[in-house]
Write a protein that holds these residues in place. Sequence first.
Motif, short mmCIF file in Angstrom:
data_model
loop_
_atom_site.label_atom_id
_atom_site.label_comp_id
_atom_site.label_asym_id
_atom_site.label_seq_id
_atom_site.Cartn_x
_atom_site.Cartn_y
_atom_site.Cartn_z
N TYR A 1 0.79 -1.22 0.00
CA TYR A 1 0.00 0.00 0.00
C TYR A 1 0.83 1.28 0.00
O TYR A 1 0.27 2.37 -0.13
N ASN A 2 2.14 1.17 0.15
CA ASN A 2 2.95 2.40 0.22
C ASN A 2 4.27 2.33 -0.53
O ASN A 2 5.04 3.28 -0.53
N PHE A 3 4.56 1.20 -1.20
CA PHE A 3 5.91 1.00 -1.73
C PHE A 3 6.32 2.03 -2.77
O PHE A 3 7.50 2.37 -2.88
N SER B 1 14.61 7.23 -8.64
CA SER B 1 13.27 7.01 -9.20
C SER B 1 12.96 5.51 -9.28
O SER B 1 13.84 4.69 -9.56
N PHE B 2 11.72 5.21 -9.01
CA PHE B 2 11.22 3.84 -9.17
C PHE B 2 10.65 3.73 -10.58
O PHE B 2 9.65 4.35 -10.91
N LYS B 3 11.28 2.94 -11.42
CA LYS B 3 10.88 2.82 -12.82
C LYS B 3 9.86 1.70 -12.98
O LYS B 3 10.17 0.53 -12.75
N TYR C 1 15.65 -0.22 -6.61
CA TYR C 1 15.21 1.06 -6.06
C TYR C 1 15.38 1.08 -4.53
O TYR C 1 15.95 2.01 -3.95
N VAL C 2 14.94 0.01 -3.88
CA VAL C 2 15.06 -0.08 -2.43
C VAL C 2 16.52 -0.13 -2.01
O VAL C 2 16.95 0.55 -1.07
N VAL D 1 15.26 0.72 5.91
CA VAL D 1 14.10 0.46 5.06
C VAL D 1 13.87 -1.04 5.03
O VAL D 1 14.77 -1.81 4.67
N THR D 2 12.68 -1.47 5.39
CA THR D 2 12.35 -2.90 5.39
C THR D 2 11.06 -3.14 4.61
O THR D 2 10.22 -2.26 4.48
#
Length: 568
Positions: free
Chosen positions: A116-118, A142-144, A158-159, A173-174
């Motif tokens: 719900y938030n990734f 950026s998350f492509k 990205y993470v 970040v998990t």
Amino acid sequence: MSMVTLKGFFKKARIFKNLLKHIPLRDAKRRLFNPAVITRHIKALFGYNLASAPSLLTNKYINKNQNQPVIIFSDFEELHERITGDKEGFKRNTDMIRNLAHKGEKVHLKISLSRYNFSRLNRMVDFSFELLGKKNQFPPVSFKVFPVKDIAVNFKNYVEEIRKQVGPEGIIVTIDDNELMEILNTVALHAQANEDREKDLLRLLGIISEQVFIGPQTIVFDPFHRCNAKCQHCWVHTPQVKHPEEFLNRKFDFEIFKEVVNDASSMMTDGIILQGDGEPLMYENFMPMLRYARNKGLGVLFFTNGILFDEEKAREVIELGVNEIYCSFPAGTADVYEKISAIQPPETFYKIKNNLKRFMELKKESASDRPRLIVTHVIHTMNCHQLIDMAEMDAEISPDAVRFYLIRLDVMNKFLQLKPEEVRAIKEQIPAIKGIFKRKNIDFVDNFEFQLENYDEKTGAWSKDFFLKHGCTIGWYFNLIPAKYDMSFCCHLRTVGHVNACSFKDIWNSIEYWRWRRQAKYLKENANIRFLNGQILYDEHCDHCDNHQTIIKSLDELKKYDLYKYYK
């Protein structure tokens, strides 16, 4: 083959097996005997490697001896509550972080990712720095989402990249959603096998994750409010309604239209429709609007009553490459047409019929398969006996498709509600009209039978229980923008913003819109929430929803692509 690889292969095979189970038989045959389709699926089955989640255990910035971290689930309160179910948690956690930072104490801050938030990770990182009283000095990552076949791998990268930036700052970040990577891998796998479905898959991912990754599928514009027919069934121009001149003179400003189209193009919207509260072909900017949208790479459709659709216009739209034309033709004979259209003589029936026949001839001469012509018939008590007459007329015109649909009732046209015996008569005519269309190779749009199966003879509704039970997904697919610029959530005016005051893109991506989308998804629990114009989410108009085909299709595709199990 290793055990991990073997496990992944069987997982992919199961996903494709589910796909075949939900494909209609004729489509399955087309796929099975299409070498290109077979090759893509085999390549995806054997060549696509399921992406694993970024491993928490290999994150060198996690100190096992640290105190319990303060967790951030979102950069705004409502999403935090949606994920955790804790109404007070957002304020409690953010206040704690601010207080510790203000005292100069070491803060162990954790960003927890879920389905719900990734896609908001960048925003959550900026928000975390703000809570710590720092400024994020790192270049944005950026998350492509494109190409969609790489979305799972791109998310993992990205993470990992953001972890490298924020780890030394005491932010970890998990991923705390065990199914997130499975969802992304499923979407990526289907994109690998169906490159032409990328945008559809992103919207399905959006429904599951309650986020948006691209623009709507369709934006409908009502550019003009005058009409050269006053059809009895029309809730805008039925003769029972008298509009003020201010309404009738309203036109969609061309410059505002261009701004919305620019946003829509950049957001990967599929296309626009010109229809509306009047006859679009009467508007002087009708063709400039079509041209501008086509030049921006958008698909273009329009609705018309066919009266002004002469040979000159037909040649223009064929040359322009318009995708589809919907012509509303509510009768099968001239005498019934005259009664329904109110201000048009019976001769207009033949004019429309000849306009459409000539269009199909010109399209054939151009050797183009566009625009598709779909003749539509609104069915009510004045024409319900004429389905076969309409079908035979359609056969003469030979359009690409025909759509029958039951009248959308309103206060002004309630007198046209079908009687029980008329509904039975309609059902009796369906086999005959199907036979006519089959012989002429004309597609029969199948929404009509859904309406009849779910028809409530007392109210004239056809969709009430279905959408209350399954929810409404239109928030990922559709917008209506009338000439007053009040951007609507769906086909009945539910205002989410005003495009003459704020950009289409900003409204579409706003937290307020996120809220309405989620509430509509859980329609039964949120029926009485209100939009900006005071309109509630669920009312009698939902009982005969014009968007029902899109909503039903989205739910069917979630099942087809093995994603429905993540829907709620």
